[in-house]
Each structure stands twice: as structure tokens, then as C-alpha cells.
Design an enzyme around this catalytic site. Structure first.
Site, mmCIF file in Angstrom:
data_model
loop_
_atom_site.group_PDB
_atom_site.id
_atom_site.type_symbol
_atom_site.label_atom_id
_atom_site.label_comp_id
_atom_site.label_asym_id
_atom_site.label_seq_id
_atom_site.Cartn_x
_atom_site.Cartn_y
_atom_site.Cartn_z
ATOM 1 N N ASP A 135 55.901 4.198 -3.652
ATOM 2 C CA ASP A 135 55.169 4.179 -4.922
ATOM 3 C C ASP A 135 54.703 5.558 -5.379
ATOM 4 O OD1 ASP A 135 55.434 1.409 -4.976
ATOM 5 O OD2 ASP A 135 53.549 1.093 -3.910
ATOM 6 N N ARG A 144 53.258 -0.636 -8.148
ATOM 7 C CA ARG A 144 51.894 -1.166 -8.162
ATOM 8 C C ARG A 144 51.132 -0.591 -9.357
ATOM 9 N NH1 ARG A 144 49.362 -0.793 -2.258
ATOM 10 N NH2 ARG A 144 47.907 -2.287 -3.182
ATOM 11 N N ARG A 178 51.334 -5.672 7.305
ATOM 12 C CA ARG A 178 50.061 -5.592 6.583
ATOM 13 C C ARG A 178 49.048 -6.403 7.396
ATOM 14 N NH1 ARG A 178 51.396 -3.166 1.882
ATOM 15 N NH2 ARG A 178 53.484 -3.545 1.025
ATOM 16 N N GLY A 218 53.826 -1.184 3.531
ATOM 17 C CA GLY A 218 55.207 -1.312 3.094
ATOM 18 C C GLY A 218 56.098 -0.246 3.707
ATOM 19 N N ASP A 224 47.727 4.631 0.964
ATOM 20 C CA ASP A 224 46.272 4.794 0.955
ATOM 21 C C ASP A 224 45.570 3.815 1.891
ATOM 22 O OD1 ASP A 224 45.952 6.978 -0.642
ATOM 23 O OD2 ASP A 224 45.672 5.861 -2.497
#
Length: 354
Positions: free
Chosen positions: A151, A195, A95, A16, A126
Site C-alpha cells: 500500500d 486501503r 493478522r 499482509g 503501520d
């Protein structure tokens, strides 16, 4: 040293997008350029004559797999400068689940070697870091990860690039939602991104003086949430209520209808969605991103060839071995304590704030 002898460093953004990614690219490029110039002007006694070249890899690991390499020409120099005032990522992101396959990574490593790339910088969360760690182990190449995600869910860094900007966007929208809620005496259920991480919701709820917040750390089940809102609305006779929840916790449209049935107060749900990703990076994110970029570029100039992630800890940048960064445990008690403080602002007593 000929141009063909330059040490080529690749850089990509993956997953993202996050405001500030372009500032990382700018920091890396200008630091490598300055180091090359300084080395070329060093006296005859200096043994360091290395020159560095930054190579842009478009569209993340997918672009690497498809050999989307871009050398930096005059047009791209201008775009890198302008990019510091822009959100998103000028080199694109994607992605790419196929990168989990060893055969896909092997092809990517072969492409990197063919392009004479000696080091790789990846900006992302991550998932991006996990892919980078595998590239490092499987190729022996020096790799550096920079945490870039709104996030704030990279455990090895207190703050990630993009989090502060997204937080400001959420708070700005919560203020607007409060104004219309007050005007119509409504209850508003607002869903943020994040998330599995509740940082955006928690920080925004505190900053925007919201009435209630719910995150995974709090473990407030749907019936309990509805009952809390009913009690707060009835007992405190609020003109309006703004409740912030993290994504994937509830079906906010369904919850809004249930709350309206219980309270007899007009209730609406708002999913902020992708608006949280965009926008010019805040001053904090610009600074953090630029300094992380500088840190990463300087890492290639020293003798330590280990692969690392850059992290912000105790208000200073640190180098963390990639595997250690990935193994850094979550600290749910930290978020639980913050959540308890936010709830106490609403008059809700929990065991953690008694």
C-alpha cells in the site's frame, strides 16, 4: 565463544504479505552470518568477537505467541536463497488482533526471553510497527521495523517493500483491460488496493495512461465521478475509458451500472483484488528489501541499542526512532498535487493545476 553464547536475533513478517519480504530475510541472514565470520577471524587486538544467530519466527506475532521458532538449518539456508525469487513470505504471516492486549504481549515477551532472543526485526506496515514499538518499550529489547506493504502507507518511508511490484502488476493488468475495452468500446472501472492510501491508484493511472483516477485525497463523490465520466465520454468521443479508483471509495459494481445508464455505453467493473499481492519482486523491490535487511543487521553490530524503523528518504536509507516513525504525519498535499497532474492529463482542470 560457544554456540550458546551467540547473540540471537528474531525476525518475523506480519500483516499482509508483500513481494520482497523474503529478500529482507536473505539480506539480514547473510549479513549477520558474514559479521559473525569476520569477528571470529579478527586479530588478537580486536575486542569484538561476537557471533550472531538469526532465528525465524513463523506466522508473525501469532507465531510468536504460539512459540513457532525455527533455527536455520541446511534446508532453511536453501529456502532463504530460493525465497529471493519468490513472492509472499517463506516464514508465513498473520493478522493477530489479540496482540493489542497487554497480557498477550507480556506472554510474547516472556517467550522471547525464554528463547534468549536479544533483538527483534519485524517486517510489515503501520500495525506491525505499532506492535513492535510496544514490545520495545515493555521489554527494553532492541527492535527494528522494516516497512513491507504494497500500500505504500508508511509515512516515514518514501517507498515500502512490495509497492513497486504491486504497481507493476496493476499496470500490466490495466494495459490488458484497455485492450479489451478498446475492442468492445467499453468503459471500465478498475478498483485497486491501497486501503486509505491512494499511491497505487495514482501511480498506476499515470503509468498506464488511464482516463481518470479517484482516491480519497481527491474527495470526488459518487455523483461527481459519474458526471465527470459522462462529460469525458460524451465530449471527447472516446472509443473506451479506463477509470482507476482506490478500494473502499465506491461500490464499483453499482457505479458501473449507473454510468452505463447515463452514457448508454457498456460499462464493466473490475476488482483486481489479491492478485496485486503476489508475484516475484521487481528489481527495485529486491534491491530495496536487501539493502534494508543489510541496514537492519548492521544496526545490531553498532553500539547504539535504540529501537528504530528503517526508512527510504531522499534516495538513502535512514534510521528513525520507532515512535517518531509512527508519528510522521501524512502529507495529503503531496498526493493531491500528483492527483491534479494525473487529472490534467485527462483534460480536467482543478485549482491545484491552474
Amino acid at each position: 565463544m560457544n554456540d550458546t553464547d551467540k547473540i540471537r536475533i528474531g525476525i518475523l513478517t506480519s500483516g499482509g504479505d508483500a513481494p520482497g519480504m523474503n529478500n529482507v530475510i536473505n539480506g539480514v541472514y547473510k549479513t549477520l552470518r558474514s559479521m559473525s565470520f569476520e569477528n571470529s577471524k579478527a586479530g588478537t587486538g580486536s575486542t569484538d568477537k561476537r557471533k550472531f544467530e538469526l532465528v525465524l519466527i513463523k506466522n508473525g506475532y501469532k507465531g510468536l505467541y504460539e512459540s513457532e521458532f525455527q533455527t536455520i538449518n541446511a534446508q532453511w539456508i536453501q529456502l532463504i536463497d530460493l525465497g529471493t525469487q519468490m513472492g509472499g513470505t517463506i516464514i508465513g504471516s498473520a493478522r493477530f488482533k489479540e496482540f493489542e492486549n497487554e497480557a498477550t504481549r507480556k506472554k510474547c515477551i516472556d517467550i522471547l526471553r525464554k528463547e534468549n532472543i536479544k533483538g527483534l526485526i519485524a517486517i510489515g506496515g503501520d500495525g506491525t510497527t505499532t506492535g513492535l514499538q510496544k514490545i520495545s518499550v515493555e521489554s527494553g529489547m532492541q527492535c527494528i521495523g522494516i516497512p513491507g506493504t504494497i500500500d505504500n502507507d508508511v509515512n516515514s518511508s518514501e517507498f515500502t517493500v512490495g509497492f513497486d511490484t504491486a504497481l507493476n502488476t496493476i499496470v500490466e493488468n490495466l494495459d490488458k483491460i484497455r485492450q479489451t475495452a478498446d475492442s468492445h468500446s467499453r468503459i471500465m472501472i478498475v478498483e485497486t488496493m491501497g486501503r486509505e492510501c491512494g499511491d497505487l491508484a495514482l501511480h498506476a493511472a499515470a503509468a498506464a495512461n488511464c482516463d481518470l483516477v479517484a482516491t480519497k485525497d481527491l474527495n470526488i463523490l459518487e455523483p461527481a465521478l459519474i458526471e465527470l465520466i459522462k462529460q469525458m465520454y460524451t465530449k471527447k468521443q472516446r472509443r473506451s475509458m479506463v477509470v482507476v479508483v482506490t478500494e473502499n471509495l465506491y461500490d464499483v459494481k453499482k457505479v458501473a451500472k449507473m454510468i452505463e445508464a447515463e452514457t448508454k455505453c457498456e460499462t464493466r467493473s473490475v476488482v483486481l483484488g489479491q492478485i496485486q499481492r503476489g508475484g516475484t519482486a521487481s528489481a527495485f523491490d529486491r534491491y530495496l528489501a536487501t539493502m534494508m535487511g543489510v541496514f537492519a543487521a548492521e544496526r545490531f553490530a553498532n553500539s547504539n541499542k535504540s529501537s528504530i524503523c528503517v526508512g527510504l528518504q531522499g534516495n538513502r536509507l535512514v534510521a528513525i526512532e520507532i515512535q517518531d516513525a509512527l508519528n510522521t504525519p501524512k502529507t495529503p498535499e503531496k498526493n493531491s498535487a500528483l492527483a491534479a497532474k494525473v487529472l490534467r492529463l485527462s483534460g480536467i482542470i482543478t485549482k491545484k493545476n491552474i
